[in-house]
Write an enzyme that holds these catalytic residues in place. Structure first.
Site, PDB file in Angstrom:
ATOM      1  N   HIS A  34       0.790  -1.238   0.000  1.00  0.00           N
ATOM      2  CA  HIS A  34       0.000   0.000   0.000  1.00  0.00           C
ATOM      3  C   HIS A  34       0.819   1.283   0.000  1.00  0.00           C
ATOM      4  O   HIS A  34       0.264   2.369  -0.077  1.00  0.00           O
ATOM      5  CB  HIS A  34      -1.007  -0.004   1.159  1.00  0.00           C
ATOM      6  CG  HIS A  34      -0.421   0.315   2.503  1.00  0.00           C
ATOM      7  ND1 HIS A  34      -0.606   1.528   3.124  1.00  0.00           N
ATOM      8  CD2 HIS A  34       0.333  -0.419   3.344  1.00  0.00           C
ATOM      9  CE1 HIS A  34       0.011   1.523   4.298  1.00  0.00           C
ATOM     10  NE2 HIS A  34       0.588   0.357   4.456  1.00  0.00           N
TER      11      HIS A  34
ATOM     12  N   CYS B 238       1.666   5.715  12.398  1.00  0.00           N
ATOM     13  CA  CYS B 238       1.662   4.604  13.347  1.00  0.00           C
ATOM     14  C   CYS B 238       1.795   5.095  14.779  1.00  0.00           C
ATOM     15  O   CYS B 238       1.476   4.386  15.717  1.00  0.00           O
ATOM     16  CB  CYS B 238       2.805   3.661  13.019  1.00  0.00           C
ATOM     17  SG  CYS B 238       2.810   3.261  11.277  1.00  0.00           S
TER      18      CYS B 238
END
Length: 404
Positions: free
Chosen positions: A205, A328
């Site tokens: 991705h 993240c």
């Protein structure tokens, strides 16, 4: 031009329409929907052929043998499989691992887990430019060092590590070398037939493929062994069990094929846009470039705007999809651990923004971004008492703040 403008390509990318079209061919009854492990009928054979084609497309982009490509659910799993898999297999040789403080959390948290299991990990601090010193790495290597994990390109500041030199050092000492190449594949040339890299993690991705698919390169010559972390069926040469998601694999293969064809022209275009963005903001007061333009990937620009709070800046830039820190870790309000590791103050780290550009970024969007940033920074600094004090020549670091 549509708002908001997406400038967070290092967090994820939209699926390229050519990739989406390819994926559609592997989903429904009139497509190739079979299980590639079904050996007794055409549905399975056709699915297996699609997987083989994708495996070849990925191998071709990175100069590998297709038999060295193991499909996983993404780069996080690839990092886990590489580090835990190698550590578990080679632990009789030693229990020492070396990595850096600026790795992705998928590497750092995996190393932390191994520490709980009795391994010892050395976390190298980078130099202020983000590069790991080869002398420091060499000094950290010991008789019982079995694995080094140092990324190719950093996801927050875009600096490129010298994986060629690190590979030579590791090979000379019989140490396995793992590279997280999530942010470099499709952006920088990678030739695993020449690099002395033993394990390399890839994502789908980050280069216009689907989410939920990745791969791990596992070298065959000299042969590298890893212990499987997921069991059940012995798929992927016993290294990663589970039915292969053909539509995602075909999508990742197509994305890598496109990257191989378009990488050179696309990176030149993105470098021009990134330089245009930096040139548009660099003359403002107290603006700092994090990382390096010369030694960085062409699609990432990380900038600190001193005396402006990162969170308020992101709110002011609501027409821009940008990040402070990486996706993240941006769920927490801690300043970026990557910028902290470069020796930056909390304040400066907190005022940083990562702009990451991609395939669908236009010059018009960059020009709009420059105007918006200049306007927003000016307005936020007008509101900031710290900026007033700085302009009056007060040394803000010397102030003793009252503790209420």
């Amino acid at each position: 031009m549509k708002l908001p403008i997406y400038l967070d390509y290092s967090a994820t990318t939209p699926v390229d329409p050519r990739v989406a079209e390819k994926m559609m061919q592997f989903l429904t009854l009139d497509g190739t929907f079979g299980n590639p492990a079904s050996r007794s009928h055409r549905f399975g054979w056709q699915a297996e052929e699609a997987v083989d084609i994708a495996r070849n497309q990925i191998a071709e982009l990175v100069g590998a043998d297709p038999r060295e490509i193991v499909f996983t659910s993404g780069a996080t799993e690839s990092d886990n499989l590489a580090i835990k898999g190698a550590a578990n297999f080679y632990q009789k040789k030693g229990k020492h691992i070396i990595t850096s403080k600026t790795e992705h959390k998928a590497v750092l948290d995996t190393c932390r887990q191994l520490e709980r299991e009795g391994f010892e990990v050395t976390y190298l601090a980078p130099q202020s430019n983000g590069i790991i010193s080869l002398q420091a790495l060499e000094a950290a290597m010991r008789e019982d060092t079995i694995l080094v994990s140092i990324m190719h390109v950093n996801n927050e500041i875009g600096v490129v590590q010298d994986i060629e030199a690190i590979g030579e050092m590791c090979r000379a000492r019989g140490i396995i070398y793992h590279v997280d190449a999530t942010q470099s594949v499709g952006k920088l040339p990678i030739d695993l037939s020449k690099l002395k890299v033993d394990l390399m993690s890839f994502s789908g991705h980050k280069i216009y493929g689907p989410k939920g698919i990745g791969a791990l390169y596992v070298r065959r010559k000299p042969r590298i062994r890893i212990e499987a972390q997921i069991h059940g069926g012995g798929h992927e040469r016993g290294m990663r069990s589970g039915t292969l998601p053909v539509h995602q694999i075909a999508g990742m293969g197509e994305a890598y094929r496109i990257a191989k064809e378009e990488m050179a022209s696309e990176m030149a275009r993105l470098r021009t846009l990134r330089d245009r963005l930096w040139n548009g903001v660099k003359d403002m007061e107290e603006v700092y470039l994090n990382g390096s333009l010369e030694n960085g990937v062409p699609n990432i620009l990380n900038v600190s705007f001193n005396y402006v709070e990162g969170e308020s800046l992101i709110m002011a830039l609501k027409d821009l999809a940008v990040s402070s820190g990486s996706a993240c870790t941006s769920a927490s309000l801690e300043p970026s651990y990557v910028l902290r590791a470069l020796g930056m103050t909390d304040e400066l780290a907190h005022s940083s923004i990562r702009f990451s550009l991609g395939r669908f970024t236009t010059e018009e969007e960059i020009d709009y971004t420059i105007q918006l940033v200049r306007k927003s920074i000016g307005r936020l600094r007008d509101l900031s008492p710290l900026w007033d004090m700085f302009k009056q020549g007060v040394d803000i670091n010397s102030i003793e703040w009252a503790h209420h």
